[in-house]
Design an enzyme around this catalytic site. Structure first.
Site, PDB file in Angstrom:
ATOM      1  N   GLU A  64       1.086  -1.293  -0.038  1.00 52.22           N
ATOM      2  CA  GLU A  64      -0.266   0.429   0.020  1.00 52.22           C
ATOM      3  C   GLU A  64       0.885   1.313  -0.388  1.00 52.22           C
ATOM      4  OE1 GLU A  64      -3.048  -0.816   2.747  1.00 52.22           O
ATOM      5  OE2 GLU A  64      -4.017  -2.202   2.169  1.00 52.22           O
ATOM      6  N   GLU A  75      -2.334  -9.993  -5.814  1.00 52.51           N
ATOM      7  CA  GLU A  75      -2.286 -11.252  -7.081  1.00 52.51           C
ATOM      8  C   GLU A  75      -0.892 -10.165  -8.499  1.00 52.51           C
ATOM      9  OE1 GLU A  75      -4.668  -9.697  -4.783  1.00 52.51           O
ATOM     10  OE2 GLU A  75      -6.626 -11.325  -4.931  1.00 52.51           O
TER      11      GLU A  75
HETATM   12  N1  THU Z   1      -6.226  -6.826  -2.011  1.00 55.27           N
HETATM   13  C1  THU Z   1      -5.386  -7.522  -2.404  1.00 55.27           C
HETATM   14  O1  THU Z   1      -3.901  -7.528  -1.848  1.00 55.27           O
HETATM   15  N2  THU Z   1      -5.895  -8.688  -3.609  1.00 55.27           N
HETATM   16  C2  THU Z   1      -7.378  -8.307  -3.526  1.00 55.27           C
HETATM   17  O2  THU Z   1      -7.604  -9.352  -4.238  1.00 55.27           O
HETATM   18  C3  THU Z   1      -8.383  -7.327  -2.889  1.00 55.27           C
HETATM   19  C4  THU Z   1      -7.909  -6.666  -2.152  1.00 55.27           C
HETATM   20  C5  THU Z   1      -6.116  -5.327  -0.914  1.00 55.27           C
HETATM   21  C6  THU Z   1      -5.514  -4.199  -1.788  1.00 55.27           C
HETATM   22  C7  THU Z   1      -5.435  -3.153  -0.463  1.00 55.27           C
HETATM   23  O3  THU Z   1      -4.100  -3.603   0.747  1.00 55.27           O
HETATM   24  C8  THU Z   1      -6.276  -4.384   0.741  1.00 55.27           C
HETATM   25  O4  THU Z   1      -6.176  -5.268   0.360  1.00 55.27           O
HETATM   26  C9  THU Z   1      -7.399  -3.919   1.163  1.00 55.27           C
HETATM   27  O5  THU Z   1      -8.136  -3.178   0.129  1.00 55.27           O
END
Ligand code: THU
Length: 162
Positions: A64, A75
């Site tokens: 993030e 992913e």
């Molecule tokens: N997130 C993922 O890494 N993969 C997903 O398929 C859904 C969401 C992450 C994005 C963000 O850092 C956190 O989860 C909350 O949305």
């Protein structure tokens, strides 16, 4: 006018005891990969692990940023890592898991729409569908035969000018 129906088939296992030991091992790597997430804003740590045709395992975790849209899902971190390594091997199966602060962690994670789009294009360009294993830290495990099956109406490069 036609009414049409799309069916998405997947395996639903009540827990991981009925999946193969290879798949369970990959799921464990995805769970471990959550510890590499940088998720101070959502406190939702996602881990992904993919087994390649040469049996290597590649991992990814969400990264993030204070500028929220700059964050990248686990992913897509995994897929970008794989492209960066530069290899002829391709993914045969990917496991995705998560740890969410204060959450039950017993439901499979549904990959976001952007990741579905990117995974589907990966399948298209390699010409090889890969299985998806979705699970929390415990409870139901869902297995899909291909990533594209999660995004039946997707935008494809074939719709762009050739
Ligand atoms: N997130 C993922 O890494 N993969 C997903 O398929 C859904 C969401 C992450 C994005 C963000 O850092 C956190 O989860 C909350 O949305």
């Amino acid at each position: 006018m036609d009414q049409r129906t799309i069916t998405i088939q997947y395996e639903s296992h009540p827990d991981e005891t009925t999946i193969s030991s290879e798949d369970r091992r990959l799921l464990d790597v995805a769970r471990e990969a959550t510890s590499l997430a940088y998720a101070p804003y959502s406190r939702f740590r996602v881990g992904a692990a993919a087994r390649l045709t040469d049996q290597r395992i590649v991992r990814g975790s969400n990264q993030e940023n204070a500028s929220y849209p700059a964050g990248i899902c686990a992913e897509r971190v995994l897929l970008a890592t794989l492209s960066s390594i530069g290899t002829d091997a391709h993914i045969t199966v990917m496991a995705i898991s998560y740890v969410g602060e204060g959450l039950g962690n017993d439901k499979p994670l549904a990959p976001c729409g952007v990741c579905r789009q990117v995974m589907a294009e990966y399948e298209e360009r390699t010409g090889a569908p890969f299985r998806l294993i979705l699970a929390g830290l415990n409870g139901e495990v869902q297995i899909f035969q291909s990533a594209s099956s999660l995004l039946p109406f997707r935008f494809s490069g074939s719709e762009l000018p050739q």
